[in-house]
Scaffold this motif. Structure first.
Motif, PDB file in Angstrom:
ATOM      1  N   ALA A  88       2.322 -13.613 -45.358  1.00  0.00           N
ATOM      2  CA  ALA A  88       2.646 -13.752 -43.934  1.00  0.00           C
ATOM      3  C   ALA A  88       1.731 -12.862 -43.090  1.00  0.00           C
ATOM      4  O   ALA A  88       1.203 -13.297 -42.068  1.00  0.00           O
ATOM      5  N   LEU A  89       1.542 -11.622 -43.512  1.00  0.00           N
ATOM      6  CA  LEU A  89       0.664 -10.709 -42.789  1.00  0.00           C
ATOM      7  C   LEU A  89      -0.770 -11.223 -42.798  1.00  0.00           C
ATOM      8  O   LEU A  89      -1.440 -11.257 -41.764  1.00  0.00           O
ATOM      9  N   ALA A  90      -1.250 -11.635 -43.971  1.00  0.00           N
ATOM     10  CA  ALA A  90      -2.618 -12.121 -44.086  1.00  0.00           C
ATOM     11  C   ALA A  90      -2.842 -13.352 -43.221  1.00  0.00           C
ATOM     12  O   ALA A  90      -3.876 -13.479 -42.555  1.00  0.00           O
ATOM     13  N   SER A  91      -1.870 -14.269 -43.212  1.00  0.00           N
ATOM     14  CA  SER A  91      -1.980 -15.484 -42.401  1.00  0.00           C
ATOM     15  C   SER A  91      -2.123 -15.150 -40.921  1.00  0.00           C
ATOM     16  O   SER A  91      -2.997 -15.678 -40.230  1.00  0.00           O
ATOM     17  N   ARG A  92      -1.268 -14.248 -40.433  1.00  0.00           N
ATOM     18  CA  ARG A  92      -1.321 -13.885 -39.009  1.00  0.00           C
ATOM     19  C   ARG A  92      -2.591 -13.110 -38.694  1.00  0.00           C
ATOM     20  O   ARG A  92      -3.180 -13.288 -37.619  1.00  0.00           O
ATOM     21  N   ALA A  93      -3.031 -12.256 -39.614  1.00  0.00           N
ATOM     22  CA  ALA A  93      -4.256 -11.488 -39.401  1.00  0.00           C
ATOM     23  C   ALA A  93      -5.460 -12.422 -39.296  1.00  0.00           C
ATOM     24  O   ALA A  93      -6.316 -12.252 -38.416  1.00  0.00           O
ATOM     25  N   LEU A  94      -5.524 -13.410 -40.168  1.00  0.00           N
ATOM     26  CA  LEU A  94      -6.641 -14.355 -40.131  1.00  0.00           C
ATOM     27  C   LEU A  94      -6.620 -15.165 -38.836  1.00  0.00           C
ATOM     28  O   LEU A  94      -7.672 -15.448 -38.259  1.00  0.00           O
ATOM     29  N   GLU A  95      -5.431 -15.527 -38.380  1.00  0.00           N
ATOM     30  CA  GLU A  95      -5.307 -16.246 -37.109  1.00  0.00           C
ATOM     31  C   GLU A  95      -5.850 -15.408 -35.954  1.00  0.00           C
ATOM     32  O   GLU A  95      -6.411 -15.943 -34.990  1.00  0.00           O
ATOM     33  N   ALA A  96      -5.666 -14.083 -36.042  1.00  0.00           N
ATOM     34  CA  ALA A  96      -6.116 -13.181 -34.971  1.00  0.00           C
ATOM     35  C   ALA A  96      -7.607 -12.859 -35.070  1.00  0.00           C
ATOM     36  O   ALA A  96      -8.139 -12.160 -34.212  1.00  0.00           O
ATOM     37  N   GLY A  97      -8.274 -13.362 -36.107  1.00  0.00           N
ATOM     38  CA  GLY A  97      -9.703 -13.147 -36.220  1.00  0.00           C
ATOM     39  C   GLY A  97     -10.125 -12.109 -37.242  1.00  0.00           C
ATOM     40  O   GLY A  97     -11.317 -11.813 -37.382  1.00  0.00           O
ATOM     41  N   VAL A  98      -9.170 -11.540 -37.971  1.00  0.00           N
ATOM     42  CA  VAL A  98      -9.497 -10.576 -39.025  1.00  0.00           C
ATOM     43  C   VAL A  98     -10.187 -11.317 -40.170  1.00  0.00           C
ATOM     44  O   VAL A  98      -9.766 -12.409 -40.548  1.00  0.00           O
ATOM     45  N   LEU A  99     -11.242 -10.728 -40.721  1.00  0.00           N
ATOM     46  CA  LEU A  99     -11.982 -11.390 -41.796  1.00  0.00           C
ATOM     47  C   LEU A  99     -11.621 -10.877 -43.184  1.00  0.00           C
ATOM     48  O   LEU A  99     -11.906 -11.536 -44.179  1.00  0.00           O
ATOM     49  N   SER A 100     -11.027  -9.685 -43.251  1.00  0.00           N
ATOM     50  CA  SER A 100     -10.678  -9.138 -44.557  1.00  0.00           C
ATOM     51  C   SER A 100      -9.387  -8.339 -44.471  1.00  0.00           C
ATOM     52  O   SER A 100      -9.163  -7.617 -43.500  1.00  0.00           O
ATOM     53  N   VAL A 101      -8.544  -8.500 -45.475  1.00  0.00           N
ATOM     54  CA  VAL A 101      -7.321  -7.696 -45.593  1.00  0.00           C
ATOM     55  C   VAL A 101      -7.418  -6.939 -46.908  1.00  0.00           C
ATOM     56  O   VAL A 101      -7.444  -7.547 -47.982  1.00  0.00           O
ATOM     57  N   VAL A 102      -7.498  -5.621 -46.803  1.00  0.00           N
ATOM     58  CA  VAL A 102      -7.697  -4.768 -47.977  1.00  0.00           C
ATOM     59  C   VAL A 102      -6.446  -3.917 -48.202  1.00  0.00           C
ATOM     60  O   VAL A 102      -6.029  -3.197 -47.299  1.00  0.00           O
ATOM     61  N   PRO A 103      -5.827  -3.983 -49.383  1.00  0.00           N
ATOM     62  CA  PRO A 103      -4.660  -3.140 -49.650  1.00  0.00           C
ATOM     63  C   PRO A 103      -5.037  -1.664 -49.581  1.00  0.00           C
ATOM     64  O   PRO A 103      -6.140  -1.275 -49.964  1.00  0.00           O
ATOM     65  N   LYS A 104      -4.120  -0.833 -49.111  1.00  0.00           N
ATOM     66  CA  LYS A 104      -4.385   0.595 -48.971  1.00  0.00           C
ATOM     67  C   LYS A 104      -4.671   1.249 -50.319  1.00  0.00           C
ATOM     68  O   LYS A 104      -5.366   2.258 -50.390  1.00  0.00           O
ATOM     69  N   GLU A 105      -4.129   0.657 -51.393  1.00  0.00           N
ATOM     70  CA  GLU A 105      -4.348   1.243 -52.717  1.00  0.00           C
ATOM     71  C   GLU A 105      -5.637   0.746 -53.370  1.00  0.00           C
ATOM     72  O   GLU A 105      -5.934   1.084 -54.517  1.00  0.00           O
ATOM     73  N   ALA A 106      -6.438  -0.050 -52.641  1.00  0.00           N
ATOM     74  CA  ALA A 106      -7.705  -0.550 -53.190  1.00  0.00           C
ATOM     75  C   ALA A 106      -8.675   0.603 -53.428  1.00  0.00           C
ATOM     76  O   ALA A 106      -8.583   1.668 -52.807  1.00  0.00           O
ATOM     77  N   SER A 107      -9.616   0.377 -54.327  1.00  0.00           N
ATOM     78  CA  SER A 107     -10.631   1.394 -54.612  1.00  0.00           C
ATOM     79  C   SER A 107     -11.708   1.370 -53.531  1.00  0.00           C
ATOM     80  O   SER A 107     -11.846   0.392 -52.786  1.00  0.00           O
ATOM     81  N   LEU A 108     -12.473   2.452 -53.449  1.00  0.00           N
ATOM     82  CA  LEU A 108     -13.561   2.522 -52.468  1.00  0.00           C
ATOM     83  C   LEU A 108     -14.592   1.413 -52.680  1.00  0.00           C
ATOM     84  O   LEU A 108     -15.033   0.793 -51.700  1.00  0.00           O
ATOM     85  N   PRO A 109     -14.994   1.116 -53.933  1.00  0.00           N
ATOM     86  CA  PRO A 109     -15.931   0.000 -54.136  1.00  0.00           C
ATOM     87  C   PRO A 109     -15.396  -1.330 -53.599  1.00  0.00           C
ATOM     88  O   PRO A 109     -16.157  -2.148 -53.074  1.00  0.00           O
ATOM     89  N   GLN A 110     -14.076  -1.552 -53.719  1.00  0.00           N
ATOM     90  CA  GLN A 110     -13.484  -2.785 -53.178  1.00  0.00           C
ATOM     91  C   GLN A 110     -13.614  -2.833 -51.657  1.00  0.00           C
ATOM     92  O   GLN A 110     -13.931  -3.878 -51.082  1.00  0.00           O
ATOM     93  N   LEU A 111     -13.367  -1.699 -51.009  1.00  0.00           N
ATOM     94  CA  LEU A 111     -13.480  -1.634 -49.549  1.00  0.00           C
ATOM     95  C   LEU A 111     -14.929  -1.846 -49.122  1.00  0.00           C
ATOM     96  O   LEU A 111     -15.201  -2.567 -48.149  1.00  0.00           O
ATOM     97  N   ILE A 112     -15.854  -1.233 -49.847  1.00  0.00           N
ATOM     98  CA  ILE A 112     -17.285  -1.381 -49.532  1.00  0.00           C
ATOM     99  C   ILE A 112     -17.700  -2.848 -49.648  1.00  0.00           C
ATOM    100  O   ILE A 112     -18.404  -3.387 -48.782  1.00  0.00           O
ATOM    101  N   LYS A 113     -17.230  -3.512 -50.703  1.00  0.00           N
ATOM    102  CA  LYS A 113     -17.538  -4.938 -50.894  1.00  0.00           C
ATOM    103  C   LYS A 113     -16.975  -5.768 -49.746  1.00  0.00           C
ATOM    104  O   LYS A 113     -17.633  -6.680 -49.238  1.00  0.00           O
ATOM    105  N   ALA A 114     -15.754  -5.429 -49.324  1.00  0.00           N
ATOM    106  CA  ALA A 114     -15.123  -6.157 -48.219  1.00  0.00           C
ATOM    107  C   ALA A 114     -15.915  -5.972 -46.935  1.00  0.00           C
ATOM    108  O   ALA A 114     -16.134  -6.930 -46.169  1.00  0.00           O
ATOM    109  N   ILE A 115     -16.379  -4.758 -46.672  1.00  0.00           N
ATOM    110  CA  ILE A 115     -17.148  -4.470 -45.450  1.00  0.00           C
ATOM    111  C   ILE A 115     -18.458  -5.249 -45.451  1.00  0.00           C
ATOM    112  O   ILE A 115     -18.854  -5.821 -44.425  1.00  0.00           O
ATOM    113  N   ARG A 116     -19.123  -5.296 -46.585  1.00  0.00           N
ATOM    114  CA  ARG A 116     -20.381  -6.064 -46.667  1.00  0.00           C
ATOM    115  C   ARG A 116     -20.115  -7.550 -46.388  1.00  0.00           C
ATOM    116  O   ARG A 116     -20.899  -8.225 -45.730  1.00  0.00           O
TER     117      ARG A 116
END
Length: 202
Positions: A88-116
């Motif tokens: 539900a959160l991801a669906s609404r975020a994508l509707e608002a124009g968000v391109l990536s949803v990263v869990p807070k417990e994700a690793s730094l490499p995962q966040l870096i990949k998402a940013i790229r």
């Protein structure tokens, strides 16, 4: 040219710590770190940011800031860091124009990949968060009376007031409210009304 990034989190110390981490990432350039909603758009626009890395508390519900970012700084993509992301959160975020949803417990490499990915204009999101929200299929089973009760609930009306308004017995109103709560897997009547309103059903 490197990826210019603005970091926004209600805890400024987190933004500054993440900024330090990104200093060692090739091609990353942090141009701003903010701790308040009011500073997000100015930092993104003046810094020429390509990516906004923002916490759910700053960019999320209500999603007006994300919508405004899309209008005023269209060249800046958004990577949302969420504490407990769901469909539900991801669906609404994508509707608002968000391109990536990263869990807070994700690793730094995962966040870096998402940013790229966001910098390249691509959606980078876990397949587990894609597809229709769990609530959507349940919402299709809501009947007109249940929707009327949720609509009245949004106004703050009590069960007794709803009973008078809809010319229904108090017991019937309670049963219909309980049915809507069950179908939307909500915590209570007000939570069910919130879910319905956020998804545009009432």
């Amino acid at each position: 040219m490197g990826i210019r990034i603005v970091i926004a989190d209600e805890h400024l110390i987190f933004s500054e710590a993440l900024s330090k981490c990104f200093e060692s990432v090739p091609g990353f350039e942090v141009v701003g770190a903010v701790g308040e909603r009011s500073g997000v758009i100015p930092a993104a626009s003046t810094g020429g940011a390509a990516v906004l890395v923002a916490s759910e508390a700053l960019i999320g519900q209500p999603w007006g800031l994300a919508d405004e970012m899309r209008r005023r700084v269209p060249s800046c993509g958004i990577a949302l860091i969420a504490s407990r992301p769901n469909k539900a959160l991801a669906s609404r975020a994508l509707e608002a124009g968000v391109l990536s949803v990263v869990p807070k417990e994700a690793s730094l490499p995962q966040l870096i990949k998402a940013i790229r990915g966001v910098a390249a204009g691509a959606r980078t999101i876990s397949p587990d968060l894609l597809g229709p929200p769990e609530h959507v299929s349940m919402a299709r089973t809501l009947n007109d009376r249940e929707l009327e009760i949720l609509r009245s609930t949004v106004t703050g009306a009590s069960l007794k007031e709803i009973s008078r308004e809809l010319y229904l017995a108090p017991g019937t109103v309670r049963n219909l409210a309980s049915s809507a709560i069950r179908k939307l897997t909500a915590r209570n009547r007000f939570d069910a009304a919130r879910i319905a309103r956020e998804h545009g059903w009432i």
